[in-house]
Design a protein around this motif. Structure first.
Motif, PDB file in Angstrom:
ATOM      1  N   THR A   8       0.825  -1.199   0.000  1.00  0.00           N
ATOM      2  CA  THR A   8       0.000   0.000   0.000  1.00  0.00           C
ATOM      3  C   THR A   8       0.861   1.251   0.000  1.00  0.00           C
ATOM      4  O   THR A   8       2.054   1.211   0.305  1.00  0.00           O
ATOM      5  N   HIS A   9       0.208   2.384  -0.349  1.00  0.00           N
ATOM      6  CA  HIS A   9       0.821   3.707  -0.191  1.00  0.00           C
ATOM      7  C   HIS A   9       0.093   4.501   0.893  1.00  0.00           C
ATOM      8  O   HIS A   9       0.421   5.666   1.132  1.00  0.00           O
ATOM      9  N   ASP A  10      -0.884   3.887   1.526  1.00  0.00           N
ATOM     10  CA  ASP A  10      -1.757   4.580   2.468  1.00  0.00           C
ATOM     11  C   ASP A  10      -1.395   4.244   3.919  1.00  0.00           C
ATOM     12  O   ASP A  10      -1.313   3.066   4.293  1.00  0.00           O
ATOM     13  N   TRP A  11      -1.201   5.277   4.710  1.00  0.00           N
ATOM     14  CA  TRP A  11      -0.802   5.095   6.102  1.00  0.00           C
ATOM     15  C   TRP A  11      -1.845   4.303   6.902  1.00  0.00           C
ATOM     16  O   TRP A  11      -1.512   3.336   7.597  1.00  0.00           O
ATOM     17  N   SER A  12      -3.093   4.703   6.800  1.00  0.00           N
ATOM     18  CA  SER A  12      -4.137   4.041   7.585  1.00  0.00           C
ATOM     19  C   SER A  12      -4.239   2.560   7.251  1.00  0.00           C
ATOM     20  O   SER A  12      -4.403   1.713   8.141  1.00  0.00           O
ATOM     21  N   GLU A  13      -4.122   2.255   5.964  1.00  0.00           N
ATOM     22  CA  GLU A  13      -4.191   0.855   5.550  1.00  0.00           C
ATOM     23  C   GLU A  13      -2.995   0.073   6.066  1.00  0.00           C
ATOM     24  O   GLU A  13      -3.136  -1.069   6.525  1.00  0.00           O
ATOM     25  N   LEU A  14      -1.816   0.686   6.029  1.00  0.00           N
ATOM     26  CA  LEU A  14      -0.613  -0.022   6.481  1.00  0.00           C
ATOM     27  C   LEU A  14      -0.674  -0.322   7.969  1.00  0.00           C
ATOM     28  O   LEU A  14      -0.431  -1.461   8.395  1.00  0.00           O
ATOM     29  N   VAL A  15      -1.005   0.689   8.778  1.00  0.00           N
ATOM     30  CA  VAL A  15      -0.904   0.507  10.228  1.00  0.00           C
ATOM     31  C   VAL A  15      -2.038  -0.349  10.782  1.00  0.00           C
ATOM     32  O   VAL A  15      -1.984  -0.764  11.956  1.00  0.00           O
ATOM     33  N   SER A  16      -3.027  -0.639   9.954  1.00  0.00           N
ATOM     34  CA  SER A  16      -4.084  -1.559  10.395  1.00  0.00           C
ATOM     35  C   SER A  16      -3.616  -3.008  10.319  1.00  0.00           C
ATOM     36  O   SER A  16      -4.306  -3.918  10.785  1.00  0.00           O
ATOM     37  N   GLN A  17      -2.436  -3.218   9.706  1.00  0.00           N
ATOM     38  CA  GLN A  17      -1.869  -4.556   9.567  1.00  0.00           C
ATOM     39  C   GLN A  17      -0.487  -4.562  10.225  1.00  0.00           C
ATOM     40  O   GLN A  17       0.424  -3.895   9.736  1.00  0.00           O
ATOM     41  N   GLN A  18      -0.355  -5.272  11.301  1.00  0.00           N
ATOM     42  CA  GLN A  18       0.926  -5.299  11.993  1.00  0.00           C
ATOM     43  C   GLN A  18       1.432  -6.728  12.125  1.00  0.00           C
ATOM     44  O   GLN A  18       0.624  -7.645  12.219  1.00  0.00           O
ATOM     45  N   PRO A  19       2.767  -6.911  12.097  1.00  0.00           N
ATOM     46  CA  PRO A  19       3.802  -5.879  12.014  1.00  0.00           C
ATOM     47  C   PRO A  19       3.884  -5.283  10.611  1.00  0.00           C
ATOM     48  O   PRO A  19       3.521  -5.918   9.629  1.00  0.00           O
ATOM     49  N   PHE A  20       4.387  -4.040  10.524  1.00  0.00           N
ATOM     50  CA  PHE A  20       4.529  -3.398   9.225  1.00  0.00           C
ATOM     51  C   PHE A  20       5.933  -2.834   9.052  1.00  0.00           C
ATOM     52  O   PHE A  20       6.634  -2.548  10.017  1.00  0.00           O
ATOM     53  N   TYR A  21       6.318  -2.722   7.787  1.00  0.00           N
ATOM     54  CA  TYR A  21       7.529  -2.009   7.392  1.00  0.00           C
ATOM     55  C   TYR A  21       7.087  -0.878   6.470  1.00  0.00           C
ATOM     56  O   TYR A  21       6.507  -1.117   5.403  1.00  0.00           O
ATOM     57  N   GLY A  22       7.321   0.352   6.893  1.00  0.00           N
ATOM     58  CA  GLY A  22       6.934   1.506   6.104  1.00  0.00           C
ATOM     59  C   GLY A  22       8.119   2.387   5.771  1.00  0.00           C
ATOM     60  O   GLY A  22       9.090   2.466   6.533  1.00  0.00           O
ATOM     61  N   VAL A  23       8.037   3.045   4.617  1.00  0.00           N
ATOM     62  CA  VAL A  23       9.056   4.005   4.198  1.00  0.00           C
ATOM     63  C   VAL A  23       8.360   5.313   3.873  1.00  0.00           C
ATOM     64  O   VAL A  23       7.363   5.329   3.137  1.00  0.00           O
ATOM     65  N   ILE A  24       8.864   6.401   4.442  1.00  0.00           N
ATOM     66  CA  ILE A  24       8.362   7.735   4.122  1.00  0.00           C
ATOM     67  C   ILE A  24       9.514   8.523   3.515  1.00  0.00           C
ATOM     68  O   ILE A  24      10.493   8.842   4.196  1.00  0.00           O
ATOM     69  N   ASN A  25       9.434   8.795   2.221  1.00  0.00           N
ATOM     70  CA  ASN A  25      10.454   9.576   1.521  1.00  0.00           C
ATOM     71  C   ASN A  25      10.056  11.045   1.497  1.00  0.00           C
ATOM     72  O   ASN A  25       8.942  11.384   1.082  1.00  0.00           O
ATOM     73  N   MET A  26      10.978  11.906   1.920  1.00  0.00           N
ATOM     74  CA  MET A  26      10.700  13.335   1.993  1.00  0.00           C
ATOM     75  C   MET A  26      11.516  14.084   0.944  1.00  0.00           C
ATOM     76  O   MET A  26      12.708  13.832   0.789  1.00  0.00           O
ATOM     77  N   LYS A  27      10.908  15.020   0.257  1.00  0.00           N
ATOM     78  CA  LYS A  27      11.601  15.782  -0.789  1.00  0.00           C
ATOM     79  C   LYS A  27      12.368  16.974  -0.232  1.00  0.00           C
ATOM     80  O   LYS A  27      13.177  17.581  -0.942  1.00  0.00           O
ATOM     81  N   GLU A  28      12.110  17.350   1.008  1.00  0.00           N
ATOM     82  CA  GLU A  28      12.758  18.516   1.588  1.00  0.00           C
ATOM     83  C   GLU A  28      14.279  18.329   1.597  1.00  0.00           C
ATOM     84  O   GLU A  28      14.766  17.229   1.811  1.00  0.00           O
ATOM     85  N   SER A  29      14.987  19.407   1.397  1.00  0.00           N
ATOM     86  CA  SER A  29      16.440  19.538   1.245  1.00  0.00           C
ATOM     87  C   SER A  29      16.914  19.170  -0.154  1.00  0.00           C
ATOM     88  O   SER A  29      18.102  19.257  -0.458  1.00  0.00           O
ATOM     89  N   HIS A  30      16.005  18.766  -1.036  1.00  0.00           N
ATOM     90  CA  HIS A  30      16.305  18.634  -2.462  1.00  0.00           C
ATOM     91  C   HIS A  30      16.022  19.983  -3.121  1.00  0.00           C
ATOM     92  O   HIS A  30      15.096  20.690  -2.754  1.00  0.00           O
ATOM     93  N   ARG A  31      16.859  20.337  -4.108  1.00  0.00           N
ATOM     94  CA  ARG A  31      16.558  21.564  -4.848  1.00  0.00           C
ATOM     95  C   ARG A  31      15.279  21.403  -5.643  1.00  0.00           C
ATOM     96  O   ARG A  31      14.942  20.288  -6.058  1.00  0.00           O
TER      97      ARG A  31
END
Length: 490
Positions: free
Chosen positions: A148-171
């Motif tokens: 999934t790409h959805d937080w609510s869907e992911l955390v409803s299933q445990q254990p989970f491995y999630g990745v959050i990629n942030m664009k900040e500090s990129h030009r």
């Protein structure tokens, strides 16, 4: 009411008391883009990063962490597999889909390995304003990688491995942080001119670091609100070093050294070498984080994986880390670097020009310091360290990092360092053989044609354009050039 037998009672009591220790943890990676260890917890006094700093004070900070490449796609390729991008033959930045190589049959991605072990997986979008769902790998991706790409869907299933990629500090720098940085207080590295243009650009980067920290705070708050803070290991890192000339795309520490903070909740037994509130100076490669994440989940590290655990009781410290860069757009480069705690050796098999010349059209349009170096070079205003950025790169480079942490004095021809250079050459040659580095095999004609045409607008091309050009990169290029030139006419 039936009572358990006395023989079973101690076992049941043990399970009841230790249940939280037996459950498998959730694992959350928070991945910044283009960020060196420019955080308060690493000693930077200009930034305001209380959330990451707190994570480090309650978790563990790692001082000598290096991604396998100084650009996003090669680095992320290794971070997805635990295998060097050069071993996979997936190292040019960046292939079109039709030229991407297939993964070897035996290699499986980190989220696939964790899924096999019963983990739900998610590459998340829009978690309190953070998360792009970015993969950006240099190989043909399997059809199904993430659940999934959805937080609510992911955390409803445990254990989970999630990745959050942030664009900040990129030009380009958004400079949207509530915490502003006083450009007059910025001290730029000695290989950049100390000028209002470079200081303001650096301040923009640091403000984006502040904004990244604000987003991390939101993510941690979301974990708290969802009752997941005490069941989730949090890992903060970056995909490679800062987005500056002579940093991103280059094998100096400024391009490959990244922050790494790991936080374990008290409800889980941390590995043997984890020190709450502590730090480590051991050398760690990006591929190692993949291996360590498997260990977090109680999964054995596959024999084909080149990463190794660095926190378990049987962990063996690295004597060296190796980094690599190959074609980036129209820049036909091939360099390998090997680094110990004290020394860095760089082998530039191809020497396509100077650091300033080896910039794609995008970088020329987005980097004020590129123009600052050009203008000051034309006016004879650069010192020796700065002038090296406008001279052709050396075939070999050697730095004593204890004496020269900014890597400004090349010692490769110094007799006193001849033995060091020979040893580093030997170690790098062994690494190429051991890892089956494919970067030294001839590129196919299709790859050569694609990358030759990838960045048609070199600096010489851009300088030929008139101010009336509608091309956005050209317009931005001319705007930056004019801004820099006008700063010398005040």
């Amino acid at each position: 009411m039936k009572y358990p037998s006395l023989l079973l009672l101690p076992i049941l009591l043990f399970i009841g008391c230790s249940d939280s220790k037996l459950k498998r943890p959730n694992i959350l990676w928070i991945v910044a883009e283009d960020m060196s260890p420019d955080l308060g917890c690493y000693g930077n006094q200009l930034v305001n990063t209380p959330n990451i700093d707190s994570l480090a004070s309650e978790g563990m900070r790692f001082e000598n962490v290096f991604t396998t490449g100084p650009a996003c796609s090669p680095s992320r390729t290794a971070l997805a597999t635990g295998v060097y991008q050069t071993t996979l033959g997936a190292f040019h930045m960046r292939y079109p889909e039709e030229l991407m190589p297939d993964l070897p049959d035996h290699v499986r991605l980190l989220p696939q390995l964790l899924s096999d072990a019963g983990y739900a997986t998610g590459n998340l979008k829009d978690v309190r304003g953070a998360g792009m769902g970015k993969d950006d790998w240099l190989f043909k991706s399997p059809e199904k990688v993430w659940d999934t790409h959805d937080w609510s869907e992911l955390v409803s299933q445990q254990p989970f491995y999630g990745v959050i990629n942030m664009k900040e500090s990129h030009r380009a720098f958004a400079r949207s942080s509530k915490a502003k940085v006083d450009a007059s207080k910025v001290v730029v590295p000695p290989y950049y001119p100390d000028h209002e243009i470079s200081r303001d650009d650096w301040a923009g980067y640091l403000e984006d670091v502040n904004r990244a920290d604000e987003l991390v705070g939101g993510i941690l708050q979301q974990l708290e609100e969802d009752g997941l803070r005490e069941s989730t290991i949090v890992v903060f890192l970056s995909d490679h070093g800062r987005p500056m000339m002579r940093a991103k795309n280059w094998l100096y520490d400024s391009g490959t050294q990244v922050p790494l903070v790991i936080w374990y909740p008290d409800s889980f037994d941390a590995p043997a070498r984890f020190r709450k509130g502590g730090s480590s100076d051991q050398l760690i490669s990006g591929v190692d984080l993949v291996a360590e994440t498997l260990r977090m989940a109680g999964v054995e590290i596959p024999g084909w994986m080149q990463g190794r655990s660095f926190l378990s009781s049987d962990a063996v410290d690295r004597d060296y880390v190796v980094t690599a860069v190959d074609r980036i757009g129209n820049i036909d480069s091939r360099s390998r670097a090997i680094r110990s705690k004290r020394y860095k050796y760089i082998e530039n098999s191809k020497q396509p020009g100077s650091v300033n010349d080896c910039a794609t059209a995008y970088r020329r349009a987005m980097h004020p310091t590129h123009h600052l170096l050009d203008v000051m070079g034309e006016r004879g205003l650069l010192n020796d360290a700065q002038e090296r950025l406008v001279r052709k790169i050396d075939a070999e480079e050697l730095y004593d990092l204890e004496k020269d942490p900014f890597e400004t004095t090349n010692l490769i021809d110094e007799i006193a360092y001849a033995d060091v250079a020979d040893e580093m050459r030997r170690q790098l040659a062994s690494w190429k053989i051991e890892t089956s580095d494919q970067g030294f095999e001839p590129d196919s004609p299709a790859v050569v044609d694609y990358f030759t045409n990838y960045g048609k607008k070199s600096s010489k091309d851009l300088k030929k354009y008139g101010a009336t050009s509608s091309d956005k990169l050209t317009t931005q290029y001319l705007k930056l050039r004019a801004k820099v030139e006008s700063s010398f006419e005040k």
